[in-house]
Design a protein around this motif. Structure first.
Motif, PDB file in Angstrom:
ATOM      1  N   SER B 461       0.835  -1.190   0.000  1.00 49.84           N
ATOM      2  CA  SER B 461       0.000   0.000   0.000  1.00 49.84           C
ATOM      3  C   SER B 461       0.881   1.256   0.000  1.00 49.84           C
ATOM      4  O   SER B 461       0.617   2.216  -0.729  1.00 49.84           O
ATOM      5  N   CYS B 462       1.968   1.216   0.799  1.00 48.36           N
ATOM      6  CA  CYS B 462       2.919   2.328   0.830  1.00 48.36           C
ATOM      7  C   CYS B 462       3.558   2.528  -0.529  1.00 48.36           C
ATOM      8  O   CYS B 462       3.667   3.653  -1.039  1.00 48.36           O
ATOM      9  N   HIS B 465       1.245   4.100  -2.806  1.00 47.99           N
ATOM     10  CA  HIS B 465       1.117   5.521  -2.488  1.00 47.99           C
ATOM     11  C   HIS B 465       2.332   6.287  -2.992  1.00 47.99           C
ATOM     12  O   HIS B 465       2.219   7.332  -3.643  1.00 47.99           O
ATOM     13  N   ARG B 468       2.322   6.471  -6.713  1.00 44.48           N
ATOM     14  CA  ARG B 468       1.229   7.259  -7.285  1.00 44.48           C
ATOM     15  C   ARG B 468       1.448   8.765  -7.117  1.00 44.48           C
ATOM     16  O   ARG B 468       1.073   9.548  -7.991  1.00 44.48           O
ATOM     17  N   THR B 469       2.073   9.172  -6.005  1.00 42.63           N
ATOM     18  CA  THR B 469       2.236  10.604  -5.772  1.00 42.63           C
ATOM     19  C   THR B 469       3.081  11.285  -6.868  1.00 42.63           C
ATOM     20  O   THR B 469       2.606  12.220  -7.517  1.00 42.63           O
ATOM     21  N   ALA B 472       1.174  11.131 -10.132  1.00 45.20           N
ATOM     22  CA  ALA B 472       0.093  12.121 -10.235  1.00 45.20           C
ATOM     23  C   ALA B 472       0.673  13.497 -10.572  1.00 45.20           C
ATOM     24  O   ALA B 472       0.163  14.203 -11.470  1.00 45.20           O
ATOM     25  N   ALA B 473       1.780  13.846  -9.877  1.00 43.04           N
ATOM     26  CA  ALA B 473       2.413  15.139 -10.149  1.00 43.04           C
ATOM     27  C   ALA B 473       2.915  15.190 -11.592  1.00 43.04           C
ATOM     28  O   ALA B 473       2.722  16.188 -12.303  1.00 43.04           O
ATOM     29  N   GLN B 501      10.092  14.366 -11.121  1.00 40.32           N
ATOM     30  CA  GLN B 501       9.165  13.267 -10.785  1.00 40.32           C
ATOM     31  C   GLN B 501       9.673  11.947 -11.359  1.00 40.32           C
ATOM     32  O   GLN B 501       9.579  10.899 -10.718  1.00 40.32           O
ATOM     33  N   ARG B 504      12.381  10.771  -9.133  1.00 43.58           N
ATOM     34  CA  ARG B 504      11.801  10.209  -7.903  1.00 43.58           C
ATOM     35  C   ARG B 504      11.287   8.794  -8.148  1.00 43.58           C
ATOM     36  O   ARG B 504      11.505   7.879  -7.359  1.00 43.58           O
ATOM     37  N   ARG B 549      13.307  23.854  -0.678  1.00 41.66           N
ATOM     38  CA  ARG B 549      11.868  23.930  -0.575  1.00 41.66           C
ATOM     39  C   ARG B 549      11.386  23.479   0.787  1.00 41.66           C
ATOM     40  O   ARG B 549      10.334  23.885   1.249  1.00 41.66           O
ATOM     41  N   ARG B 588      13.036  21.027   9.918  1.00 40.05           N
ATOM     42  CA  ARG B 588      13.567  22.279   9.346  1.00 40.05           C
ATOM     43  C   ARG B 588      14.789  22.823  10.080  1.00 40.05           C
ATOM     44  O   ARG B 588      15.158  23.977   9.908  1.00 40.05           O
ATOM     45  N   SER B 631       2.788   5.577   9.176  1.00 38.74           N
ATOM     46  CA  SER B 631       2.988   5.777   7.742  1.00 38.74           C
ATOM     47  C   SER B 631       1.975   6.766   7.184  1.00 38.74           C
ATOM     48  O   SER B 631       2.144   7.321   6.119  1.00 38.74           O
ATOM     49  N   ARG B 632       0.894   6.962   7.942  1.00 38.71           N
ATOM     50  CA  ARG B 632      -0.166   7.846   7.488  1.00 38.71           C
ATOM     51  C   ARG B 632       0.369   9.283   7.307  1.00 38.71           C
ATOM     52  O   ARG B 632      -0.075  10.020   6.463  1.00 38.71           O
ATOM     53  N   GLN B 633       1.321   9.623   8.175  1.00 38.30           N
ATOM     54  CA  GLN B 633       1.801  11.005   8.131  1.00 38.30           C
ATOM     55  C   GLN B 633       3.031  11.194   7.267  1.00 38.30           C
ATOM     56  O   GLN B 633       3.259  12.246   6.723  1.00 38.30           O
ATOM     57  N   PHE B 634       3.849  10.154   7.183  1.00 37.89           N
ATOM     58  CA  PHE B 634       5.085  10.315   6.429  1.00 37.89           C
ATOM     59  C   PHE B 634       5.129   9.335   5.276  1.00 37.89           C
ATOM     60  O   PHE B 634       4.756   8.177   5.420  1.00 37.89           O
TER      61      PHE B 634
END
Lengths: 122, 676
Positions: B461-462, B465, B468-469, B472-473, B501, B504, B549, B588, B631-634
């Motif tokens: 699933s990860c 994800h 796909r990210t 998609a970009a 992309q 990546r 960025r 940061r 994993s939901r957040q990162f």
């Protein structure tokens, strides 16, 4: 002008690429990198016309943002479209984002705009 | 006188001759009847009597019984047999040992005058027959003429009667002896028949070494004979040994010891027959047999052939040993419940597996069943008791249960319990035998398997994800390039973004491929010589825009070249991954990467000042599909650190972390300069 579209996504490339497309489609686009930034934006600028919300984000994810949005009367009725790369969001997760339309990131851009149109018409 | 004396001498000789004749006639008669037969005839002939009769007193000595007679009429004999000795002076006198004579019956009242009708008047004699001081009976003679009895005649008759009595006594003794012998023979045959029926061997050994044995003893010793001689040790054809193998000396044999008067308690011996070499195991005991005076005459020995019994016992013992070995070898906890006594027996595995002493159950005040119930998890106790009871009552043969069982240390472990009900003809349970296994290990493996499946699903699933990210970009950029009215600058910007992309995506695909290769053990390093410092600067430059960025400062400290032979693309992946993590989790705060050489090893240190890694997570993060945050957040595959460590390990190096929660993390890569 269609109004302001708040695009909440932690991926800068995604924000940038889709931001251009939303603008071209007539939206004024505002960006937030996570739930915290999105809430801050709304606190400062008021409710947008529509929210496009990623789920997986650092600090505050889309689920938590959605929960807080629905808890706040001013933002509860802002049309929201969940835009996620998660494969299995249709089932369990859809219910946890409480009624928001769900579009997967692998879908065609036209699907996303159709969902946004539907959400804003209601 | 001379003539008289001469006559007397002649008569004396004549009497002697007569007695000789009668005694000779009597001597070879053995029964009383024979003696009487000879007597009456000889006496009648010798004395010229008209009638002779031999009477014996009856057992009570009150009447006379005719034994043999010649010449007397039957009626007379019958009358005499009815006479009471007490009432007849003649018979009473005879019984007392008196010899009665009369020249004339008609002139002597003691005698029976009625005979005159047959014989006329005449002389009569009744002589007692005495032997051993006892009058057995009498000899009666009747003459048909009157005559006197000279002293010689009287003496002759007395002598004759005495001989008669002796003959009778001899015959009586002979008959008594014969009867006794017949009775003894019958008793002996009866005893032998009884002994032959006995299932044990019996021998009766006499002091002279002769012995009588029964059929069972004959079967043991291999002889059909019942009368044997016990041979001395030197000639013994059968070996008789103690259980320790030593041979019995003659004097030590049980019978020999019993002959000395000692009772010999049971002892076991092994006999080997000479004829067929068969070996029997006997249990032998012996006892002396004493005569009424207490003298030991013989010894009775009893041989119990316990060969089969011993073999069966040995088999049972061996079977028990095998059974016990099985019970010890198995990790199943075997139990055996007797509903009647309430006893619940366990094998030693109870202690090994659950820590309870095997006797614990039966020491429970309410019995073994209650002990078992008490150790079932309280949540499951009622349902287990109900299911077990239902199986027991319903007549089925087996029951299976799954429940948590409490170990001696108090911990409940998952178990599988299977049992078999043994029932009597009425279906009542008489015994229950079962086995409980601790299935913790199976449960653990199942959990592990479930976790592995979940982890893999998570990973897929990860991976979806993560792929796909950028996809998609990328597609959004391409759509923009195609449809949006763009000036040159924005167009170039979008193309660069699209390229990013693609980069990546290819990094992700590389990562996935590396994971797959490592999982299948197919990671092959392609070493080349390069400067690690230069590589780190290169990666930093590639990520510069991302750091910019992400509003994160990146400092590279690589003052001198550190050259070695490594797999460039994979070390690139490690550095990219560590820097990516520092950016992602660094909050940061400035990130510093340094490259140097220490003790002949290249070293790369990536330090951030982010939220750090909790101590308990510091080893876990190197496991596959594990991350310290949800994993939901990162984003990320959750394989970066695992992959990096695999790659560094493959180079013979080390990847370690030092971190404190809230103060940032410091990852260190150490690599041998020329590889492992």
């Amino acid at each position: 002008m269609k109004g302001t579209l708040l695009f909440v996504d932690d991926d800068r490339d995604v924000r940038e690429a889709f931001g251009d497309l939303f603008e071209f489609a007539g939206w004024t686009v505002a960006f937030a990198a996570d739930g915290v930034e999105a809430l801050a934006w709304m606190a400062q600028n008021g409710a947008p016309a529509v929210i496009v919300l990623d789920l997986k984000m650092p600090r505050m994810d889309g689920y938590e943002f959605r929960r807080r949005q629905l808890a706040e009367p001013r933002w509860r009725d802002v049309p929201t479209v969940v835009f996620t790369a998660d494969a299995n969001v249709d089932g369990l997760h859809a219910s946890t984002v409480s009624g928001a339309a769900v579009v997967r990131k692998s879908a065609a851009f036209s699907e996303l705009t159709a969902a946004i149109d539907r959400a804003t018409r209601e | 006188m001379a003539a008289r004396s001469g006559g007397a001498m002649d008569e004396t000789n004549q009497y002697a001759h007569r007695i000789h004749r009668v005694v000779a006639a009597l001597s070879h008669r053995v029964t009383a009847a024979d003696v009487a037969e000879a007597l009456v005839h000889e006496v009648a002939a010798v004395l010229g009597a008209r009638a002779v009769a031999v009477f014996l007193f009856d057992d009570e000595r009150k009447r006379i019984v005719t034994v043999r007679t010649v010449g007397y009429p039957a009626g007379v004999l019958e009358r005499w047999s009815l006479l009471s000795v007490e009432e007849s002076p003649l018979l009473a006198g005879v019984r007392a040992g008196e010899l009665a004579f009369t020249p004339s019956r008609l002139s002597d009242a003691r005698f029976d005058s009625s005979l005159a009708s047959e014989f006329g008047d005449g002389a009569g004699v009744v002589a007692p027959m005495a032997a051993g001081g006892r009058v057995l009976g009498c000899l009666a003679l009747s003459f048909d003429r009157v005559r006197e009895f000279a002293p010689e005649d009287r003496e002759f008759i007395g002598t004759l009667a005495a001989h008669c009595a002796q003959s009778f006594e001899r015959a009586r003794l002979f008959e008594a002896e014969r009867a006794a012998r017949a009775a003894a023979d019958a008793a002996r045959r009866q005893l032998e028949a009884v002994l032959d029926q006995l299932p044990v061997g019996v021998s009766l050994v006499n002091a002279d070494g002769t012995a009588v044995i029964n059929a069972a003893a004959g079967a043991i010793f291999g002889t059909p004979k019942r009368r044997i001689d016990i041979p001395p040790l030197a000639q013994r054809r059968m070996s008789m040994r103690r259980l320790d193998g030593s041979v019995y000396p003659d004097a030590e044999l049980p019978a020999a010891r019993a002959l000395t008067g000692a009772a010999v308690p049971p002892e076991e011996m092994v006999v080997t027959r000479a004829d067929d070499g068969t070996e029997r195991r006997l249990r032998v005991n012996a006892a002396p047999v004493r005569d009424p005076d207490g003298v030991v005459r013989s010894a009775v020995t009893v041989f119990d052939d316990i060969t089969e019994q011993h073999r069966a016992e040995e088999e049972l013992r061996a079977s028990y040993r095998r059974h016990a070995a099985v019970l010890r070898a198995t990790n199943d906890v075997i139990w055996d419940f007797d509903p009647k006594s309430g006893m619940l027996h366990w094998n030693d595995a109870l202690e090994r597996v659950f820590g309870h002493h095997p006797d614990a159950a039966n020491q429970h005040p309410r019995g073994g069943y209650a002990w078992w119930m008490d150790h079932i998890h309280p949540d499951e106790r009622p349902s287990v008791a109900e299911a077990y009871d239902r199986a027991r009552r319903s007549g089925v043969d087996t029951w299976n249960g799954q429940y948590r069982f409490q170990r001696a240390d108090g911990v409940y472990v998952p178990t599988l319990d299977r049992c078999v009900f043994q029932r009597d003809e009425n279906g009542r349970v008489v015994r229950v035998v079962g086995a409980i296994s601790d299935v913790s290990e199976q449960y653990r493996l199942l959990d592990e398997l479930r976790t592995a499946v979940r982890t893999r699903d998570d990973f897929l699933s990860c991976a979806g994800h993560e792929l796909r990210t950028p996809l998609a970009a990328l597609s959004a950029q391409l759509l923009g390039l195609k449809q949006l009215p763009l000036d040159e600058e924005r167009r170039a910007h979008k193309l660069a973004a699209a390229e990013r992309q693609v980069a990546r995506l290819s990094t992700l695909v590389d990562e996935l491929l590396n994971v797959s290769r490592i999982v299948h053990g197919e990671l092959r390093l392609e070493r080349e010589r390069f400067d690690l410092g230069a590589l780190v600067r290169e990666v930093a430059a590639r990520l510069a825009e991302e750091f910019e960025r992400g509003a994160t400062a990146l400092e590279v400290v690589a003052p001198a070249p550190v050259v070695g032979r490594w797999d460039r693309l994979r070390i690139d992946l490690v550095v990219t991954n560590l820097l990516g993590n520092a950016l992602r989790y660094g909050e940061r705060q400035p990130v510093r990467v340094s490259v140097d050489e220490v003790d002949g090893r290249a070293r790369v240190i990536v330090a951030d000042h982010g939220f750090g890694i909790r101590h308990e997570d510091q080893e876990r993060i190197f496991e596959r599909f594990v991350r310290a945050v949800p994993s939901r957040q990162f984003g990320g595959l959750g394989v970066g650190l695992w992959l990096s460590r695999q790659i560094v390990d493959a180079h013979g190096g080390q990847l370690s972390v030092a971190s404190e929660s809230g103060k940032g993390s410091c990852f260190t890569v150490e690599l041998p300069l020329d590889g492992a």
